[in-house]
Design a protein around this motif. Structure first.
Motif, mmCIF file in Angstrom:
data_model
loop_
_atom_site.group_PDB
_atom_site.id
_atom_site.type_symbol
_atom_site.label_atom_id
_atom_site.label_comp_id
_atom_site.label_asym_id
_atom_site.label_seq_id
_atom_site.Cartn_x
_atom_site.Cartn_y
_atom_site.Cartn_z
ATOM 1 N N PHE A 9 -13.229 5.818 9.628
ATOM 2 C CA PHE A 9 -13.385 5.693 8.016
ATOM 3 C C PHE A 9 -12.340 6.676 7.666
ATOM 4 O O PHE A 9 -11.749 7.780 8.575
ATOM 5 N N GLY A 10 -11.689 7.085 6.807
ATOM 6 C CA GLY A 10 -11.546 7.691 6.348
ATOM 7 C C GLY A 10 -9.954 7.575 5.234
ATOM 8 O O GLY A 10 -10.323 6.930 4.657
ATOM 9 N N GLU A 11 -9.269 8.110 5.341
ATOM 10 C CA GLU A 11 -7.559 7.488 3.950
ATOM 11 C C GLU A 11 -7.238 6.399 4.362
ATOM 12 O O GLU A 11 -7.001 5.854 5.222
ATOM 13 N N ASP A 43 -13.333 -2.670 -0.825
ATOM 14 C CA ASP A 43 -12.478 -2.022 0.228
ATOM 15 C C ASP A 43 -12.469 -1.031 0.373
ATOM 16 O O ASP A 43 -12.501 -0.281 1.368
ATOM 17 N N VAL A 44 -11.717 -0.408 -0.394
ATOM 18 C CA VAL A 44 -11.486 1.003 -0.319
ATOM 19 C C VAL A 44 -12.764 1.512 -0.247
ATOM 20 O O VAL A 44 -12.868 2.909 0.873
ATOM 21 N N GLY A 49 -15.814 5.154 4.160
ATOM 22 C CA GLY A 49 -16.880 4.888 4.974
ATOM 23 C C GLY A 49 -18.329 5.466 3.957
ATOM 24 O O GLY A 49 -19.293 6.346 4.418
ATOM 25 N N ARG A 50 -18.003 5.322 2.302
ATOM 26 C CA ARG A 50 -19.446 5.514 1.016
ATOM 27 C C ARG A 50 -20.120 5.114 1.343
ATOM 28 O O ARG A 50 -21.771 5.700 1.428
ATOM 29 N N ALA A 308 -1.678 -0.274 4.151
ATOM 30 C CA ALA A 308 -2.441 1.400 3.420
ATOM 31 C C ALA A 308 -1.631 1.548 1.827
ATOM 32 O O ALA A 308 -2.176 2.287 0.960
ATOM 33 N N GLU A 309 -0.569 1.025 1.686
ATOM 34 C CA GLU A 309 -0.414 1.593 0.484
ATOM 35 C C GLU A 309 -0.787 0.778 -0.775
ATOM 36 O O GLU A 309 -1.558 1.372 -1.885
ATOM 37 N N ALA A 310 -1.337 -0.536 -0.361
ATOM 38 C CA ALA A 310 -2.262 -1.397 -1.142
ATOM 39 C C ALA A 310 -3.372 -0.450 -1.851
ATOM 40 O O ALA A 310 -3.633 -0.233 -3.249
#
Length: 327
Positions: A9-11, A43-44, A49-50, A308-310
């Motif tokens: 989970f993270g950036e 997805d984001v 991790g929300r 990741a860019e998406a």
């Protein structure tokens, strides 16, 4: 198979593109050679991790992705009505994983044939799942009636953009959209079947005395509270997202009582697995709107290696449509 894996989970940098064994379909499932996978705000949120403590949602390492288009490569036991080599698109399921890969396994009940529809697979995965969401939300939850007025927030977003076209096919009398004030000069709204698009920040002033029977809110935050003031008696507000990222916002619930109004949450990913019999009618309603050109969604296709860019682009809210990944 190639796959973009969330390792923690993270950036967005937590993605790792790697090789995994090709999955095989189980009973009631199909395996799909993926041509396009849709990237969604959900997805984001899951990657951030929300929802990490919510049962039924994935934990790292996992492959994200709810919705794909492609060609059926294998059928699981008991699957009928499909054939190997058939073009298909999938609707959203509960698992919220598996799509960011060259091969995906999906429940057959959430898979829709594209043969004979004339709908391009990229447009299909960009539009059909969201249009199916709009169809179910408007028919099964808001119970939209012919002649009613509809207000759609975040009017140009991937999910919101499906609502005006579906509402038109269901007989809505008028459909008004809202966007951020800075977006009004982009000219995009004219390609969608809105009667008018106004600035969400100026909602009360912009709509004047008009009142809406159904409000679609994938945005949240202050616009959710402002919407209570422009809803008709017995008006229904559909809560279908929180693109604003304002997780602390609350609404004065006494306003619902005084105005004889309702707020109704809807998540297709949890609804359809409990009601699989609704998948085919929802898909048919979605394809009707898409086939008539009423769901015109801007798409941007990135290679799988740029997952990741998406996610960064979706986080910034700069998409104005849908991002697709091509394995």
């Amino acid at each position: 198979m190639h796959a973009a894996v969330v390792t923690a989970f993270g950036e967005p940098h937590v993605f790792e593109v790697t090789e995994l064994p090709d999955p095989a379909p189980g009973p009631g499932q199909v395996a799909i050679d993926v041509s396009h996978a849709a990237v969604g705000l959900i997805d984001v949120f899951i990657r951030q991790g929300r929802y990490q403590d919510r049962a039924g949602l994935p934990r790292p390492p996992y492959v994200p992705g709810l919705e794909v288009a492609g060609i059926i490569r294998a059928l699981g036991d008991g699957v009928t009505g499909f054939r190997v080599g058939e073009p298909v698109v999938t609707l959203s399921g509960t698992g919220a994983e598996g799509g960011y890969a060259s091969v995906a396994v999906v429940d057959a009940s959430l898979t829709v044939p594209l043969d004979g529809t004339g709908v391009d697979p990229a447009l299909a995965v960009a539009a059909v799942p969201n249009a199916a969401t709009a169809y179910l939300a408007l028919t099964e939850v808001a119970h939209l009636k012919a002649g009613e007025r509809v207000l759609v927030h975040g009017a140009l977003g991937g999910l919101a953009a499906a609502f005006p076209g579906v509402a038109r096919t269901l007989g809505a009398d008028s459909v008004v959209g809202t966007v951020r004030r800075a977006s009004l000069d982009q000219g995009r709204a004219s390609t969608l079947p809105y009667d008018e698009v106004v600035a969400g920040e100026d909602l009360i002033e912009s709509v004047g005395e008009r009142r809406f029977d159904v409000v679609v809110d994938p945005v949240g935050g202050q616009v959710r509270t402002d919407s209570l003031r422009v809803m008709a008696p017995l008006g229904r507000m559909l809560l279908v997202g929180n693109a604003s990222g304002d997780w602390e916002h609350t609404v004065p619930t006494n306003s619902l009582w005084f105005g004889s109004q309702a707020m109704l949450g809807f998540s297709i990913g949890f609804y359809l697995p409990a009601h699989p019999e609704q998948a085919r009618p929802a898909a048919q309603g979605a394809l009707k709107a898409v086939g008539q050109g009423l769901v015109d969604i801007r798409t941007r296709i990135l290679p799988l290696g740029e997952a990741a860019e998406a996610h960064r682009l979706v986080e910034k809210g700069s998409v104005g449509g849908r991002i697709l990944l091509a394995p």
